[in-house]
Design an enzyme around this catalytic site. Sequence first.
Site, PDB file in Angstrom:
ATOM      1  CG  ASP A 221      44.637  -7.530  57.518  1.00 46.67           C
ATOM      2  OD1 ASP A 221      43.443  -7.215  57.332  1.00 46.67           O
ATOM      3  OD2 ASP A 221      45.511  -6.709  57.849  1.00 46.67           O
ATOM      4  CG  ASP A 223      44.096  -1.760  53.881  1.00 47.03           C
ATOM      5  OD1 ASP A 223      44.451  -0.812  53.168  1.00 47.03           O
ATOM      6  OD2 ASP A 223      43.004  -2.335  53.756  1.00 47.03           O
ATOM      7  CG  ASP A 402      40.162   3.889  60.776  1.00 41.32           C
ATOM      8  OD1 ASP A 402      40.756   3.043  61.482  1.00 41.32           O
ATOM      9  OD2 ASP A 402      39.870   3.663  59.596  1.00 41.32           O
TER      10      ASP A 402
END
Length: 480
Positions: A221, A223, A402
């Site tokens: 992954d 971030d 988010d």
Amino acid sequence: MIQRVRTKSRDTRTGRQCGAAGVRPAAASRLRDVRVASAAPSAANPQTVSFHPHIPPTPQSSAPTNSVNGTAPSTVAEVNLGYWELLNNPESGEVFSQRARSASDAAVLRRKGHLKEQDRLIDFMRRMHETHTCEEVMLKMERWIAEHRQDPKRSRLRRLIPGIGAFFTPLKLVEAFREYDAFFALSRRKYIPPNFAELRHVVNISQVHASADTLKLITFDADGTLYADGAHMEQDNQMIAHIINLMRSNVQVAIVTAAGYPDEPEKFEKRVMGLLEAFRKLKLPPEVTNRFHIMGGECNYLLRVRPADKRLEFVPDNDWKTPIMRSWREEDITTLLDEAEAMLQEGAKRLNLVVNIIRKSRAVGIVPTQPTIYEVLEDIALTIQTQLVAKVPFCAFNGGNDVFVDVGNKLLGLEALMKYLRVTPPEVLHVGDRFTDSGNDVATRDICSVLWVANPEETGFFIKMLLKDIRKSRWQPYIE
């Protein structure tokens, strides 16, 4: 206002939700470049629209915004020395400067950060400590995992932990625990049993040792795993040397990220500029750089390194996409994103959350315009996972700052990448920080072994351990 959510489908090959992605801070900025627009978003360009729960959405003036981001010891005594070496002595590279650190490496495995701790296997192991010693827990789990690998449908582990997934390698948990215990003295505590993070570390150590001998592909992954949320891979990133050493060890390396930029490879390059610059500075030959790829948009874009100038280029879809992915119709994708956007707006209104809506060709999400709490975003992500039904697989996840709904998910991305590179599940390892029910890494557990990390520092620690094991395995093969 509404921000962007990345969703996973329940069934990765159907339109049912698989798992929402974990919440990550500054996700909007790291993922894509966004335009504020008053008209309906086009398939080619992402757009941001303000949304207030009590005021009808009104178009804002068009203004582009920047998108960001995006020989081993054999005795107990030697184990202690090996751990100090891993924790305190970063590998040196020919061209890599010493990285500035906010805390000493010796604290890496003690730091819990803001990791959300949800895992049925580790939770079960924690409860076992009420009636078992630490080593008894590891001995039983190691035996049950071996039994589960032989007969997954009728294993004791299946009965004890309904819904438990597959294990693609054996896990020597007792040996891993003794390594960890020699350094952190878990078994010598009188009243406090191991916590979630400590058990996660033990499982990670056993997985590193199990995977090292046969590893052909490792995926990361981005971030929160390779670099901090909202950042890029700069030239001082410790992972640059580790990635190059893995590639030189004949291991394929790929970054699998939710960030997606159709027809814009330069935006992917911006996220890994330090790594590409190192490729050029070291003048790595094509046989090495050919081992690096980026899977973007969960599973929608695949990039490789051009041998001549060490820049990124898209791999033609027909070369790597699976028949399932090629069967998705654009009208079904549009319907999915329209319905997801409506549900995001409804969730923001229900929870009195002012958000920005971000719409792209293969994703839609919301970004709060003011501080909120994890549980609010989690509720929106889980609501979409539960209620959204579509003809196309999707991934809905809480990114921390988010919520996004993406077309496809990382399981489909890894499945296509493994087929393209001709590797099998036992030869693959995925490293990520979002393996909770609302995380976008969780689906990868169905197709390969995983390492669950809390931050880039933990990633560096376990990859250093993996590199030591890979070197050792050339002389001493792993024996089950």
